[in-house]
Design a protein around this motif. Structure first.
Motif, mmCIF file in Angstrom:
data_model
loop_
_atom_site.group_PDB
_atom_site.id
_atom_site.type_symbol
_atom_site.label_atom_id
_atom_site.label_comp_id
_atom_site.label_asym_id
_atom_site.label_seq_id
_atom_site.Cartn_x
_atom_site.Cartn_y
_atom_site.Cartn_z
ATOM 1 N N ARG A 18 77.947 -7.737 16.750
ATOM 2 C CA ARG A 18 76.584 -7.820 17.235
ATOM 3 C C ARG A 18 75.908 -6.465 16.986
ATOM 4 N N PRO A 19 74.673 -6.444 16.489
ATOM 5 C CA PRO A 19 74.011 -5.147 16.308
ATOM 6 C C PRO A 19 73.855 -4.426 17.647
ATOM 7 N N ARG A 20 74.105 -3.122 17.595
ATOM 8 C CA ARG A 20 74.016 -2.361 18.849
ATOM 9 C C ARG A 20 72.592 -2.335 19.392
ATOM 10 N N LEU A 21 72.478 -2.398 20.698
ATOM 11 C CA LEU A 21 71.160 -2.264 21.321
ATOM 12 C C LEU A 21 70.831 -0.780 21.450
ATOM 13 N N HIS A 22 69.525 -0.495 21.439
ATOM 14 C CA HIS A 22 69.078 0.892 21.564
ATOM 15 C C HIS A 22 68.225 1.071 22.810
ATOM 16 N N PHE A 70 66.572 -2.580 23.549
ATOM 17 C CA PHE A 70 66.115 -3.558 22.559
ATOM 18 C C PHE A 70 66.978 -3.423 21.308
ATOM 19 N N ALA A 71 66.818 -4.369 20.372
ATOM 20 C CA ALA A 71 67.355 -4.190 19.022
ATOM 21 C C ALA A 71 66.704 -2.922 18.450
ATOM 22 N N ARG A 72 67.419 -2.263 17.534
ATOM 23 C CA ARG A 72 66.983 -0.933 17.068
ATOM 24 C C ARG A 72 65.524 -0.872 16.613
ATOM 25 N N PHE A 95 58.632 9.503 24.063
ATOM 26 C CA PHE A 95 59.621 8.436 24.192
ATOM 27 C C PHE A 95 60.595 8.580 23.030
ATOM 28 N N THR A 96 61.892 8.556 23.306
ATOM 29 C CA THR A 96 62.885 8.616 22.240
ATOM 30 C C THR A 96 63.773 7.367 22.323
ATOM 31 N N THR A 97 64.666 7.225 21.345
ATOM 32 C CA THR A 97 65.627 6.104 21.389
ATOM 33 C C THR A 97 67.018 6.634 21.140
ATOM 34 N N GLU A 98 68.007 5.927 21.660
ATOM 35 C CA GLU A 98 69.402 6.231 21.299
ATOM 36 C C GLU A 98 70.238 4.962 21.435
ATOM 37 N N PRO A 99 71.271 4.834 20.585
ATOM 38 C CA PRO A 99 72.096 3.628 20.637
ATOM 39 C C PRO A 99 72.900 3.567 21.936
ATOM 40 N N GLU A 100 73.097 2.376 22.426
ATOM 41 C CA GLU A 100 73.960 2.174 23.583
ATOM 42 C C GLU A 100 75.404 2.316 23.110
ATOM 43 N N GLU A 101 76.263 2.785 23.983
ATOM 44 C CA GLU A 101 77.696 2.959 23.650
ATOM 45 C C GLU A 101 78.302 1.618 23.222
#
Ligand code: TYC
Length: 101
Positions: A18-22, A70-72, A95-101
């Motif tokens: 599954r694509p990682r959520l961000h 959300f999705a990236r 506002f920034t984004t980062e991938p969930e573990e």
């Protein structure tokens, strides 16, 4: 015995990932008015007043707050749009984004 009996038995396991959520992360600063932060959260992240106020206050007190995941592509688009909304008014809100573990 035929040669075939000595062939290594390999089994290819296909795992779909599954694509990682961000996470979209709200960053505190000393200049953006609280009401403006709340307004942006409501406009871009479809929060109501009390949800937006709580997220704003958490970032204000702790330095950052996770707004949503959300999705990236969607996370990046929303973070960019929200940051640009602030830039257009001359505020340093980020506002920034980062991938969930
Ligand atoms: N710290 C800002 C102030 O006191 C308000 C603020 C809260 C700004 C959260 C950014 O992510 C933020 N006016």
């Amino acid at each position: 015995m035929s040669d075939a009996d000595f062939r290594p038995r390999t089994k290819t396991e296909i795992k779909t990932q599954r694509p990682r959520l961000h996470k979209v992360i709200l960053v505190n600063d000393d200049y953006t008015p609280r009401e403006f932060v709340v307004m942006v959260l409501k406009a871009e992240f479809r929060m109501n007043e009390s949800q937006a106020y709580r997220v704003m206050l958490t970032a204000h007190q702790r330095g950052v707050c996770v707004v949503a995941v959300f999705a990236r592509d969607i996370a990046e688009t929303k973070a960019t749009r929200a940051t640009e909304m602030a830039r257009s008014q001359g505020y340093p809100l980020l506002f920034t984004t980062e991938p969930e573990e």
